[in-house]
Enzyme design. Structure first.
Site, short mmCIF file in Angstrom:
data_model
loop_
_atom_site.label_atom_id
_atom_site.label_comp_id
_atom_site.label_asym_id
_atom_site.label_seq_id
_atom_site.Cartn_x
_atom_site.Cartn_y
_atom_site.Cartn_z
N GLY A 123 0.83 -1.21 0.00
CA GLY A 123 0.00 0.00 0.00
C GLY A 123 0.85 1.25 0.00
N TYR A 124 1.46 1.57 -1.15
CA TYR A 124 2.29 2.77 -1.28
C TYR A 124 1.60 3.83 -2.14
CZ TYR A 124 6.66 0.93 0.79
OH TYR A 124 7.63 0.46 1.64
N SER A 125 1.50 3.58 -3.45
CA SER A 125 1.03 4.60 -4.39
C SER A 125 -0.41 5.03 -4.13
CB SER A 125 1.13 4.08 -5.83
OG SER A 125 2.48 3.85 -6.19
N SER A 157 -0.93 -4.33 -6.54
CA SER A 157 -0.86 -5.66 -7.14
C SER A 157 -1.37 -6.72 -6.17
CB SER A 157 0.57 -5.99 -7.54
OG SER A 157 1.06 -5.07 -8.49
N GLU A 243 13.71 -5.08 -2.46
CA GLU A 243 13.03 -5.57 -3.65
C GLU A 243 14.02 -6.13 -4.67
OE1 GLU A 243 9.35 -4.16 -6.50
OE2 GLU A 243 10.49 -2.67 -5.40
#
Length: 380
Positions: A123-125, A157, A243
């Protein structure tokens, strides 16, 4: 055990256990393919001890050295084994909790990640905070022994299948004179609750592996903050650094398989007789070789956001160019969908999905800014 012996062990296990029907299933742009079967496959990997190779043994991993991790991902890719559904948990959340989490958080979440019993999303963008992540407006306020979240995330995603989400949210204003990066916290939020709504986003390929996520009074326990409250930016950047890893070598083996497929296609269509196409194929081969060498060099050390930016910039541009090359090799036939349902073949899907490669995970512009300021020392 020697690396050669380990390679033989991995190769033999995959040959004995991989269902041929799952070969090549899933991956970016095709996450809808055989999802239940791929989930069962990942749990089988976990039961056999093939997940979380890089994690320390004390946290449920195997503590495998980098060379062994590379061998595993090479053999996994060469076997054409299906795309993993647990990669966000294993490669992002798990290492973050090992580095920044409390012992209680590690005991609560690491076993479920290693066993593939709980799936995660990121939950970033947000609609107004994509590349400029510090501009997130999702807020979390304390309410007794819980945090209450309100806001929206986007391009999430696998949110539609995830059990948990790690969320970067604003828990307070930045202190006077501090940057916008202060006042953000890194929270672990359960997805299966009334305050969370997931709305699929239809992609160019027709699939919907990305989602919008709405938090409307969603709740999580007060101890579900990783790191210190208000200091989540450091943790979030640590996640992005994790990542990159040995799994990127497996990704590049997959790229090589795609390049080999394009070469075979060029011979089949006659495009290989075109000197311009031949030159582009040669450049693609050289570019992939450079990417592999650079990745192996940068993996041999502590992860950094600068190295991650260079690798992201290299692979995303290379892969997008490969999609364009595939279309040119197909020629006019590449403009036609197949059958009454308008289905896409693998090359059309590669072309359409790879258009996003230079955007998701940090756009090219942002990666270049990071390299310019943090590596080259150029002014902002």
């Amino acid at each position: 055990m020697s690396l050669q012996g380990f390679r033989r062990e991995v190769r033999a296990w995959l040959a004995a256990n991989l269902d041929p029907a799952l070969r090549g299933a899933g991956g970016p742009g095709r996450e809808h393919e055989a999802f239940p079967e791929r989930l069962a496959w990942c749990r089988r990997l976990a039961a056999a001890g093939w997940t979380c190779l890089a994690w320390p043994e004390a946290h449920g991993g195997r503590g495998a050295p980098l060379a062994a991790q590379v061998v595993f991902h090479e053999e996994y890719a060469r076997a054409d084994a299906p795309a993993r559904v647990d990669h966000i948990g294993e490669t992002l959340v798990g290492p973050t909790l090992i580095a920044f989490g409390t012992p209680e958080q590690q005991r609560r979440f690491l076993p479920g990640i290693a066993a593939v019993e709980e799936l995660w999303c990121q939950g970033y963008s947000e609609p107004g905070a994509g590349s400029d992540l510090a501009a997130v407006s999702t807020r979390a306020r304390p309410d007794g022994d819980e945090w209450v979240l309100d806001g929206q995330k986007i391009w999430t995603s696998l949110a539609h299948v995830a059990d948990w989400c790690f969320v970067l949210a604003r828990t307070g204003p930045p202190p006077e004179g501090a940057s916008r990066h202060s006042g953000l916290s890194y929270l672990l939020v359960p997805m299966r609750q009334p305050g969370v709504t997931v709305r699929p986003i239809r992609q160019l390929t027709g699939d919907s592996e990305f989602n919008e996520v709405f938090f409307d009074g969603a709740r999580t326990a007060s101890d579900m903050v990783v790191g210190e409250v208000g200091q989540g930016w450091r943790v979030a950047m640590g996640t992005l650094a994790f990542e990159r890893g040995a799994s990127t070598i497996g990704q590049q083996i997959g790229f090589r398989r795609e390049l080999d497929g394009v070469i075979a296609l060029a011979r089949e269509t006659g495009a290989a007789r075109d000197p311009v196409i031949r030159e582009r194929i040669a450049r693609a081969w050289v570019g992939l070789s450079v990417l592999r060498s650079h990745t192996l060099r940068t993996l041999d050390g502590a992860p950094s956001s600068q190295d991650a930016s260079v690798v992201k910039l290299l692979w995303s541009g290379w892969h997008r160019s490969l999609g364009e090359l595939a279309m040119d090799v197909l020629g006019a036939a590449g403009t036609l969908a197949r059958g009454d349902a308008g289905e896409l073949d693998r090359w059309q899907r590669l072309f359409l999905f790879s258009r996003a490669d230079t955007i998701y995970g940090g756009s090219d512009e942002i990666q270049k800014n990071i390299i310019a300021t943090r590596v080259l020392g150029l002014p902002r």
